[in-house]
Motif scaffolding. Structure first.
Motif, short mmCIF file in Angstrom:
data_model
loop_
_atom_site.label_atom_id
_atom_site.label_comp_id
_atom_site.label_asym_id
_atom_site.label_seq_id
_atom_site.Cartn_x
_atom_site.Cartn_y
_atom_site.Cartn_z
N GLU A 314 18.54 12.17 21.34
CA GLU A 314 18.62 11.70 19.96
C GLU A 314 17.50 10.70 19.65
O GLU A 314 16.47 11.07 19.10
N GLU A 315 17.66 9.45 20.04
CA GLU A 315 16.69 8.42 19.70
C GLU A 315 15.35 8.58 20.42
O GLU A 315 14.31 8.20 19.89
N LEU A 316 15.37 9.12 21.64
CA LEU A 316 14.15 9.20 22.44
C LEU A 316 13.54 10.59 22.49
O LEU A 316 12.63 10.84 23.28
N ASP A 317 14.02 11.49 21.64
CA ASP A 317 13.50 12.86 21.62
C ASP A 317 12.30 12.96 20.68
O ASP A 317 12.34 13.59 19.62
N HIS A 318 11.19 12.29 21.09
CA HIS A 318 9.95 12.29 20.32
C HIS A 318 8.78 12.47 21.28
O HIS A 318 8.88 12.16 22.47
#
Length: 333
Positions: A314-318
């Protein structure tokens, strides 16, 4: 440990070399005195190891007699096998103890090297810091200095927190051992507190030592088992109440990484590496959090990982958080 003391003394003495030597007197001498007290007390307590060996052999004979009567075993076969192997097993720690005393010269040489290295690191610390800052672009130096400040706060919090945990555990365990009737209760309590610096391993040793000691000298069996029960209870209180509130969440590392850190630290630096494993992991987690490509690894090291498993998707899926994309980008450039 010495850096804040040296920085304070520099403001008062206006001389870095004098401040370093004064910090040794203020911090190192009391520490060595404390270590000497523990070693001397241990020598007194365990000075009669041969009688302890006989005591363990007697307890084993009593236990095996009970097993023979209960399960109708062959007394000569079972008791003879256990006694023979127990005597051989007890000879092993005696040999290790003798080897440990013989290696005192090596330990002394290592202490001298550590003192010298610490002196020069404290003396040249500003040059080291400026060198690291000069290796990054000027626009990033502010963030790097902020990271230095966070690491300093983290290490200071760890040192103060660890000291408070040692005092709390020493008082709690010592009081419990005093109620049980263990000789030198606060020695055992504060020894367990200091051993707590090594997670899991130190905790186990801190409980086994007084348990074994009481097994050797006690005329009843309830006292050794009461000692063991006390350590289990205190460890539950320490792990769930004391450390989380005293040390703070930033130092909490999940057990898997702690065990890996203890294993690798023990291979590289022995006992010293096991002591340094937890603070090194905590500092590494703080450093990794400052870099986009390494931020997911810092979250992977955190305690309570099973409750935070969704954060990676979620937050670190970049792209900026993908470790391998960072190297691919470097190769393309």
């Amino acid at each position: 440990m010495l850096k804040p003391v040296v920085s304070f003394l520099e403001l008062k003495l206006h001389n870095r070399i004098l401040a370093i030597f004064t910090s040794y007197l203020i911090a190192v001498v009391p520490l060595l005195t404390l270590l000497f007290f523990f070693f001397n007390q241990s020598r007194i307590l365990f000075g009669k190891l041969p009688s302890a060996k006989e005591r363990i052999g007697w307890l084993t004979d009593q236990f095996m007699d009970w097993l023979d009567q209960k399960f109708r075993l062959d007394p000569e076969t079972s008791l003879g096998w256990v006694s023979e192997n127990l005597n051989e097993a007890l000879d092993i720690p005696m040999g290790l103890l003798q080897e440990g005393f013989q290696s005192g010269t090596t330990v002394l040489a290592n202490i001298v090297l550590v003192v010298l290295m610490t002196y020069f690191i404290l003396l040249y610390r500003t040059a080291f810091k400026n060198y690291i800052l000069s290796q990054v672009n000027p626009e990033r130096r502010g963030a790097l200095e902020q990271l230095f400040g966070e690491v300093q706060k983290l290490t200071k919090r760890y040192m103060i927190g660890q000291g408070l945990v040692i005092i709390i555990l020493g008082v709690l365990i010592g009081s419990g051992l005093w109620l049980i009737g263990v000789p030198y209760p606060f020695f055992w309590g504060f020894l367990a507190g200091f051993l707590e610096i090594i997670p899991y391993v130190g905790t186990t040793i801190g409980g086994i030592l007084p348990f074994t000691y009481m097994l050797m000298i006690s005329d009843t069996l309830w006292q050794p088992w009461a000692v063991l029960g006390l350590y289990v209870l205190i460890q539950q209180i320490e792990g769930n109440l004391i450390s989380p509130n005293v040390m703070g969440p930033s130092i909490k590392i999940n057990p898997l990484f702690i065990i890996l850190g203890l294993f690798l630290g023990g291979i590289m630096w022995g006992i010293s590496g096991m002591i340094l494993a937890l603070p090194i992991l905590a500092i590494s987690k703080e450093v990794f959090r400052s870099f986009d490509a390494l931020a997911p690894l810092s979250y992977l090291m955190e305690d309570g990982l099973s409750r935070k498993s969704s954060i990676f998707m979620e937050e670190l899926d970049h792209a900026k958080h993908r470790f391998f994309d960072f190297f691919l980008k470097e190769e393309q450039e």
